[in-house]
Every structure is written in structure tokens, then in C-alpha cells.
Design a protein around this motif. Structure first.
Motif, PDB file in Angstrom:
ATOM      1  N   GLN A 263       0.850  -1.191   0.000  1.00  0.00           N
ATOM      2  CA  GLN A 263       0.000   0.000   0.000  1.00  0.00           C
ATOM      3  C   GLN A 263       0.888   1.245   0.000  1.00  0.00           C
ATOM      4  O   GLN A 263       0.949   1.994   0.971  1.00  0.00           O
ATOM      5  N   PRO A 264       1.605   1.474  -1.109  1.00  0.00           N
ATOM      6  CA  PRO A 264       2.542   2.598  -1.138  1.00  0.00           C
ATOM      7  C   PRO A 264       1.863   3.964  -0.998  1.00  0.00           C
ATOM      8  O   PRO A 264       2.487   4.899  -0.480  1.00  0.00           O
ATOM      9  N   HIS A 265       0.624   4.077  -1.407  1.00  0.00           N
ATOM     10  CA  HIS A 265      -0.075   5.356  -1.259  1.00  0.00           C
ATOM     11  C   HIS A 265      -0.171   5.737   0.218  1.00  0.00           C
ATOM     12  O   HIS A 265       0.094   6.879   0.601  1.00  0.00           O
ATOM     13  N   GLU A 266      -0.535   4.764   1.065  1.00  0.00           N
ATOM     14  CA  GLU A 266      -0.612   5.021   2.500  1.00  0.00           C
ATOM     15  C   GLU A 266       0.772   5.307   3.079  1.00  0.00           C
ATOM     16  O   GLU A 266       0.924   6.147   3.963  1.00  0.00           O
ATOM     17  N   SER A 267       1.780   4.603   2.585  1.00  0.00           N
ATOM     18  CA  SER A 267       3.155   4.869   3.028  1.00  0.00           C
ATOM     19  C   SER A 267       3.543   6.308   2.724  1.00  0.00           C
ATOM     20  O   SER A 267       4.126   6.998   3.566  1.00  0.00           O
ATOM     21  N   ALA A 268       3.225   6.742   1.515  1.00  0.00           N
ATOM     22  CA  ALA A 268       3.525   8.123   1.124  1.00  0.00           C
ATOM     23  C   ALA A 268       2.846   9.109   2.069  1.00  0.00           C
ATOM     24  O   ALA A 268       3.446  10.117   2.460  1.00  0.00           O
TER      25      ALA A 268
END
Length: 153
Positions: A67-72
Motif C-alpha cells: 500500500q505505497p499510497h498510504e506509506s507516502a
């Protein structure tokens, strides 16, 4: 600070065991504690580091969950909070200075994330809005790399 450390250590163990849901809950608790400690803990570098670590642990967890969007979002939140704190006149000068020092690291981590995972809406907005400030932070000679390690790794 001890409660934050225990909560983070417990979350790290859960993360290592692959118990993502419980790890996330404990990381969120650690983040809430770090937010309270930021303005209350006597060692400003520890307080700022706790806040950054809490955000970065959640970012690492979301990367593990693909979930890279949440990481960002968590990486941006950490960087943005430090930039805000560094300019808040109501905060003690030592805390503002610690936030500024640590923001060099959050900026670098954000750039490393973008290099690997690409831009996301929040990263683009934050970096475009803070481009001048961020460039000054990286170039500033008084902002030396700090020996603290962020994240769970």
C-alpha cells in the motif's frame, strides 16, 4: 517515553511475526503517544525522533502490505509536521531547532521513497509547496546527519 518505547517494541515484534493488523494498532498507539510527547518531553531530539519513527514504522508496514499510497501519506505527514513545528513561534526554540534538524532526514526519506515508488498526490503537493524550504534544509551546513535510525529496520 518508556511507554512509547514499549509500545513500539511490541509493535515491532508483531511486525516481525507477520501480525500486520495488531502491529498497525500498536504503531498507531505509538504515534498517538509520540504526538503527545512532542511538546512535553524534556529531550527534544528524543521527542522528535519518536514522532518520526512512529510515522516511518507505519509507512514501512503499509509498504509490506503493498500500500505505497498510504506509506507516502505517513512519510509526508512526518515531514510536514516537522516543517510546521520548526516555524511555530509558540514552541520552545530548542524544539523548533530539533524539528528542523530532523526534517532533513524526513526529506531524504521522502525523496528515497519517491525514487523507488514514484510520486503520489500528497508527495507532489508537499514537495511543490515546500520546495524552497526543503532545498535550504538539505543544503544547510548546520543540519548534520543524525545518528538516530528511523523505522523498524
Amino acid at each position: 517515553m518508556q511507554h512509547w518505547k514499549r509500545t513500539t517494541d511490541h509493535a515491532n515484534r508483531l511486525f516481525a511475526q507477520g501480525d500486520w493488523v495488531d502491529a498497525r494498532e500498536h504503531y498507531l498507539q505509538a504515534l498517538a503517544l509520540a504526538q503527545v510527547l512532542l511538546e512535553r518531553w524534556h529531550d527534544v531530539d528524543e521527542a522528535v525522533a519518536a514522532l518520526v519513527i512512529a510515522h516511518h514504522n507505519l509507512a514501512d508496514l503499509h509498504l509490506r502490505l503493498n500500500q505505497p499510497h498510504e506509506s507516502a501519506d505517513y512519510l509526508c505527514a512526518a515531514h510536514q509536521r516537522l516543517l510546521q513545528a520548526s516555524h511555530e513561534p509558540r514552541l520552545p526554540q530548542p524544539l523548533r531547532e530539533a524539528a528542523l534538524r530532523h526534517s532533513a532526514r524526513t526529506y531524504t526519506e521522502l525523496l528515497n521513497f519517491i525514487a523507488e515508488y514514484g510520486q503520489y498526490p500528497r508527495t507532489a503537493r508537499l514537495l511543490n509547496r515546500q520546495a524552497g524550504v526543503a532545498s535550504e534544509l538539505i543544503a544547510a551546513p548546520e543540519v548534520a546527519p543524525h545518528s538516530l535510525n528511523y523505522g523498524i529496520h
